[in-house]
Design a protein around this motif. Structure first.
Motif, PDB file in Angstrom:
ATOM      1  N   HIS A 138       0.879  -1.000  -0.044  1.00  0.00           N
ATOM      2  CA  HIS A 138      -0.020  -0.196   0.003  1.00  0.00           C
ATOM      3  C   HIS A 138       0.965   1.161   0.105  1.00  0.00           C
ATOM      4  N   THR A 139       0.396   2.340  -0.778  1.00  0.00           N
ATOM      5  CA  THR A 139       1.217   3.473  -0.654  1.00  0.00           C
ATOM      6  C   THR A 139       0.567   4.498   0.350  1.00  0.00           C
ATOM      7  N   VAL A 140       1.061   5.452   0.682  1.00  0.00           N
ATOM      8  CA  VAL A 140       0.563   6.358   1.641  1.00  0.00           C
ATOM      9  C   VAL A 140      -0.280   7.328   0.858  1.00  0.00           C
ATOM     10  N   GLU A 141      -0.361   7.461  -0.442  1.00  0.00           N
ATOM     11  CA  GLU A 141      -1.487   8.196  -1.631  1.00  0.00           C
ATOM     12  C   GLU A 141      -2.746   7.472  -1.205  1.00  0.00           C
ATOM     13  N   GLU A 142      -2.644   5.932  -1.343  1.00  0.00           N
ATOM     14  CA  GLU A 142      -3.723   4.889  -1.486  1.00  0.00           C
ATOM     15  C   GLU A 142      -4.355   5.058   0.108  1.00  0.00           C
ATOM     16  N   ILE A 143      -3.723   5.089   0.953  1.00  0.00           N
ATOM     17  CA  ILE A 143      -4.099   4.949   2.401  1.00  0.00           C
ATOM     18  C   ILE A 143      -4.939   6.427   2.399  1.00  0.00           C
ATOM     19  N   ILE A 144      -4.508   7.436   2.310  1.00  0.00           N
ATOM     20  CA  ILE A 144      -5.040   8.704   2.523  1.00  0.00           C
ATOM     21  C   ILE A 144      -6.254   8.735   1.847  1.00  0.00           C
ATOM     22  N   SER A 145      -6.212   8.509   0.426  1.00  0.00           N
ATOM     23  CA  SER A 145      -7.372   8.470  -0.243  1.00  0.00           C
ATOM     24  C   SER A 145      -8.597   7.761   0.100  1.00  0.00           C
ATOM     25  N   SER A 146      -7.990   6.560   0.720  1.00  0.00           N
ATOM     26  CA  SER A 146      -9.117   5.411   1.178  1.00  0.00           C
ATOM     27  C   SER A 146      -9.734   6.013   2.387  1.00  0.00           C
ATOM     28  N   PHE A 147      -8.907   6.767   3.316  1.00  0.00           N
ATOM     29  CA  PHE A 147      -9.334   7.353   4.407  1.00  0.00           C
ATOM     30  C   PHE A 147     -10.576   8.442   4.291  1.00  0.00           C
ATOM     31  N   GLN A 148     -10.066   9.332   3.176  1.00  0.00           N
ATOM     32  CA  GLN A 148     -10.776  10.265   2.774  1.00  0.00           C
ATOM     33  C   GLN A 148     -12.474   9.955   2.121  1.00  0.00           C
ATOM     34  N   ASN A 149     -12.272   8.724   1.507  1.00  0.00           N
ATOM     35  CA  ASN A 149     -13.494   8.302   0.844  1.00  0.00           C
ATOM     36  C   ASN A 149     -14.619   7.630   1.928  1.00  0.00           C
ATOM     37  N   SER A 150     -13.877   6.606   2.660  1.00  0.00           N
ATOM     38  CA  SER A 150     -14.620   6.171   3.817  1.00  0.00           C
ATOM     39  C   SER A 150     -13.766   5.480   5.127  1.00  0.00           C
ATOM     40  N   PHE A 151     -13.880   6.535   6.070  1.00  0.00           N
ATOM     41  CA  PHE A 151     -12.974   6.098   7.179  1.00  0.00           C
ATOM     42  C   PHE A 151     -13.234   4.568   7.708  1.00  0.00           C
ATOM     43  N   PHE A 152     -14.362   4.169   7.833  1.00  0.00           N
ATOM     44  CA  PHE A 152     -14.639   2.763   8.556  1.00  0.00           C
ATOM     45  C   PHE A 152     -14.316   1.908   7.483  1.00  0.00           C
ATOM     46  N   GLN A 153     -14.636   1.909   6.131  1.00  0.00           N
ATOM     47  CA  GLN A 153     -14.381   0.968   5.032  1.00  0.00           C
ATOM     48  C   GLN A 153     -12.976   0.878   4.933  1.00  0.00           C
ATOM     49  N   THR A 154     -12.292   2.025   5.236  1.00  0.00           N
ATOM     50  CA  THR A 154     -10.688   1.960   5.100  1.00  0.00           C
ATOM     51  C   THR A 154     -10.085   1.042   6.405  1.00  0.00           C
ATOM     52  N   LEU A 155     -10.785   1.120   7.677  1.00  0.00           N
ATOM     53  CA  LEU A 155     -10.413   0.526   8.910  1.00  0.00           C
ATOM     54  C   LEU A 155     -10.714  -1.128   8.531  1.00  0.00           C
TER      55      LEU A 155
END
Length: 150
Positions: free
Chosen positions: A95-112
């Motif tokens: 996983h890249t930092v950009e992927e993690i950040i965009s994932s958190f921006q889209n949906s916090f709980f889905q990312t978790l």
């Protein structure tokens, strides 16, 4: 104009000190720095608020430092995950930092849920590296204050 600036400076200084001893101010800075680097985006503000209220630490200093530490938090996500993966002897995720950040921006709980094991590795890496460093800095600062007599 000079009087207005002096008054603003005095009010800002009073807000930042809030009657705390140097030891309490140091605790505020160290705890905020520690919590601000936690590798899970979006939880540090809640944690800092809770800790500052419960321990009666300097909230304005803590939250200001938290915002200043945001780039460090972002930079440390992957290294903390790598440390956790090393500890658990599991293969590295990519996983890249950009992927993690965009994932958190889209949906916090889905990312978790999607990145839960990677974030758990990151949290363990944080606990095993950042926490001992913060405790060490705190003890050194206590020795410094004891030596200075404050």
């Amino acid at each position: 104009m000079k009087a207005i600036l002096n008054r603003a400076k005095e009010k800002t200084t009073a807000l930042l000190k809030q009657g705390l001893t140097p030891k309490q101010l140091t605790q505020s800075i160290i705890v905020s720095g520690l919590i601000s680097t936690i590798p899970i985006l979006g939880v540090s503000t809640f944690m800092i608020t809770t800790v500052s209220l419960k321990q009666k630490l300097n909230f304005p200093v803590m939250i200001s430092l938290s915002y200043l530490m945001w780039p460090v938090q972002i930079l440390m996500i992957i290294p903390f995950i790598r440390v956790g993966e090393f500890i658990f002897s599991i293969p590295q995720n990519h996983h890249t930092v950009e992927e993690i950040i965009s994932s958190f921006q889209n949906s916090f709980f889905q990312t978790l849920s999607h990145l839960s094991f990677g974030l758990l590795c990151g949290l363990d890496g944080w606990l095993l590296t950042a926490v001992p460093v913060a405790v060490g800095i705190y003890w050194v600062s206590l020795l410094f204050f004891r030596e200075k007599g404050t």
